[in-house]
Design an enzyme around this catalytic site. Structure first.
Site, PDB file in Angstrom:
ATOM      1  CB  THR A  83      -0.983  -0.221   1.084  1.00 35.18           C
ATOM      2  OG1 THR A  83      -2.092   0.923   1.086  1.00 35.18           O
ATOM      3  CG2 THR A  83      -0.119   0.201   2.542  1.00 35.18           C
ATOM      4  CB  THR A 112      -2.527  -3.012  -2.303  1.00 37.11           C
ATOM      5  OG1 THR A 112      -3.490  -2.812  -2.811  1.00 37.11           O
ATOM      6  CG2 THR A 112      -2.646  -4.669  -2.835  1.00 37.11           C
ATOM      7  CB  SER A 113      -6.812  -1.518   1.002  1.00 32.53           C
ATOM      8  OG  SER A 113      -6.825  -0.825   0.064  1.00 32.53           O
ATOM      9  CD  GLU A 114      -8.864  -1.364  -4.030  1.00 32.59           C
ATOM     10  OE1 GLU A 114      -9.715  -2.270  -3.372  1.00 32.59           O
ATOM     11  OE2 GLU A 114      -9.149  -0.348  -4.437  1.00 32.59           O
ATOM     12  CG  HIS A 133      -7.103  -1.969  -9.497  1.00 35.15           C
ATOM     13  ND1 HIS A 133      -8.252  -1.579 -10.204  1.00 35.15           N
ATOM     14  CD2 HIS A 133      -7.014  -1.191  -8.434  1.00 35.15           C
ATOM     15  CE1 HIS A 133      -8.547  -0.513  -9.807  1.00 35.15           C
ATOM     16  NE2 HIS A 133      -7.760  -0.041  -8.871  1.00 35.15           N
ATOM     17  CG  HIS A 135      -6.898   3.946 -11.437  1.00 33.92           C
ATOM     18  ND1 HIS A 135      -5.981   4.605 -10.124  1.00 33.92           N
ATOM     19  CD2 HIS A 135      -7.567   2.997 -10.735  1.00 33.92           C
ATOM     20  CE1 HIS A 135      -6.524   4.129  -9.199  1.00 33.92           C
ATOM     21  NE2 HIS A 135      -7.386   3.155  -9.359  1.00 33.92           N
ATOM     22  CG  HIS A 196     -11.862   2.210  -9.038  1.00 33.31           C
ATOM     23  ND1 HIS A 196     -12.002   1.670  -7.831  1.00 33.31           N
ATOM     24  CD2 HIS A 196     -10.741   2.547  -8.937  1.00 33.31           C
ATOM     25  CE1 HIS A 196     -11.104   1.411  -7.100  1.00 33.31           C
ATOM     26  NE2 HIS A 196     -10.032   2.054  -8.136  1.00 33.31           N
TER      27      HIS A 196
HETATM   28 ZN   LIG Z   1      -7.941   1.549  -7.894  1.00 28.79          ZN
END
Ligand SMILES: [Zn+2]
Length: 290
Positions: A83, A112-114, A133, A135, A196
């Site tokens: 993170t 990472t929180s994801e 993941h 953007h 997102h």
């Molecule tokens: Zn993201």
């Protein structure tokens, strides 16, 4: 009579190579967490995650500390990005080593929180061995509209992705967000996350990153084509059928397939020789004059 070989353009060649490499399967031993974390395979996966992070950064698919990458190691472990760290600056010691519940087993950094999103994908679809993941601006622009570009316009998009899904909005980093992809993760390797970004799964992080590139390029190309102001030319349905037949044999997911048990359990790219032959056929056809 001697056959003349049609020269294959760089892009087509790359497509063929990309498809051929999909056959590579991770191969790991089940070990104690410490032994697994120190294994040569784990070291190779860390290097791959760092390379993929750099590619995402170089292509402007990430902003700030955004985006995350993970890869499965065997059946019990996951390596993932930490993170609060730019994906341009990662070193091997920064990569987190987790179990399938998201508990860090080795190392100091917080994950990472994801990772919750990645773990939901791994648990729902064993064919997913790596998740990316990020953007990317053009795909994220579509995610803001809750739509995807139409299918039938770009052959590479049809072959490697097919219809992309759009998952509903949820607060990033939460379990509720992680579960938004579950209805789509069997049939779609590429999912837009409303308001997102995008998430892609494949057999390796390298291949998942390729899906991001293909998706963002498709979104960008479609937007450019619309600006030309001329009617769009769609690939004929019969040719889409040929692509779908090819994808079935390649073992690639496509939401246009009817559900069948053999498709669901088929490893990605199970037959390398057939895959290469079929991609060469498509590549040759793409070179034919209109
Ligand atoms: Zn993201």
């Amino acid at each position: 009579m001697e056959q003349t070989l049609v020269p294959v353009s760089g892009q087509v060649k790359e497509t063929a190579q990309a498809a051929a490499e999909v056959v590579r399967e991770p191969n790991s031993e089940e070990n104690s967490p410490l032994a697994a974390a120190n294994s040569s395979e784990a070291q190779a996966l860390r290097a791959e995650i760092i390379r993929v992070g750099r590619k995402l950064w170089d292509r402007h698919y990430l902003d700030g500390n955004g985006g995350n990458i993970s890869v499965r190691l065997g059946s019990r472990y996951v390596l993932c990005t930490p993170t609060l760290m730019s994906k341009a600056d990662m070193e091997p010691a920064d990569i987190c080593f987790s179990d399938m519940e998201g508990n860090i087993l080795v190392g100091e950094r917080s994950r990472t929180s994801e990772l919750l999103l990645h773990l939901e994908i791994y648990k729902a679809n064993p064919r997913a061995r790596a998740v990316v993941h990020c953007h990317p601006p053009h795909a994220t622009a579509f995610s803001i509209t809750g739509t995807t570009p139409p299918n039938g316009l770009i052959s590479e998009y049809e072959i490697f992705i097919g219809p992309a899904a759009v998952a509903p909005y949820e607060t990033p980093g939460t379990q509720a967000f992680a579960e938004t992809v579950l209805p789509f993760v069997q049939d779609h390797n590429t999912i837009l996350l409303t308001n997102h970004g995008i998430v892609c799964w494949s057999d390796t992080a390298t291949h998942a990153e390729w899906l991001v590139e293909i998706m963002d390029t498709c979104c960008k190309t479609y937007l450019l084509a619309k600006q030309i102001g001329k009617p769009l030319h769609f690939i004929p349905d019969s040719k889409i059928e040929e692509i779908l037949a090819l994808k079935r044999r390649m073992g690639l997911p496509d939401a246009r397939f009817a559900h069948s048990p053999e498709q669901a359990n088929q490893p990605v790219g199970k037959n390398a020789a057939e895959l290469e032959r079929l991609v060469e056929q498509v590549a040759a056809r793409m070179k034919e004059p209109d």
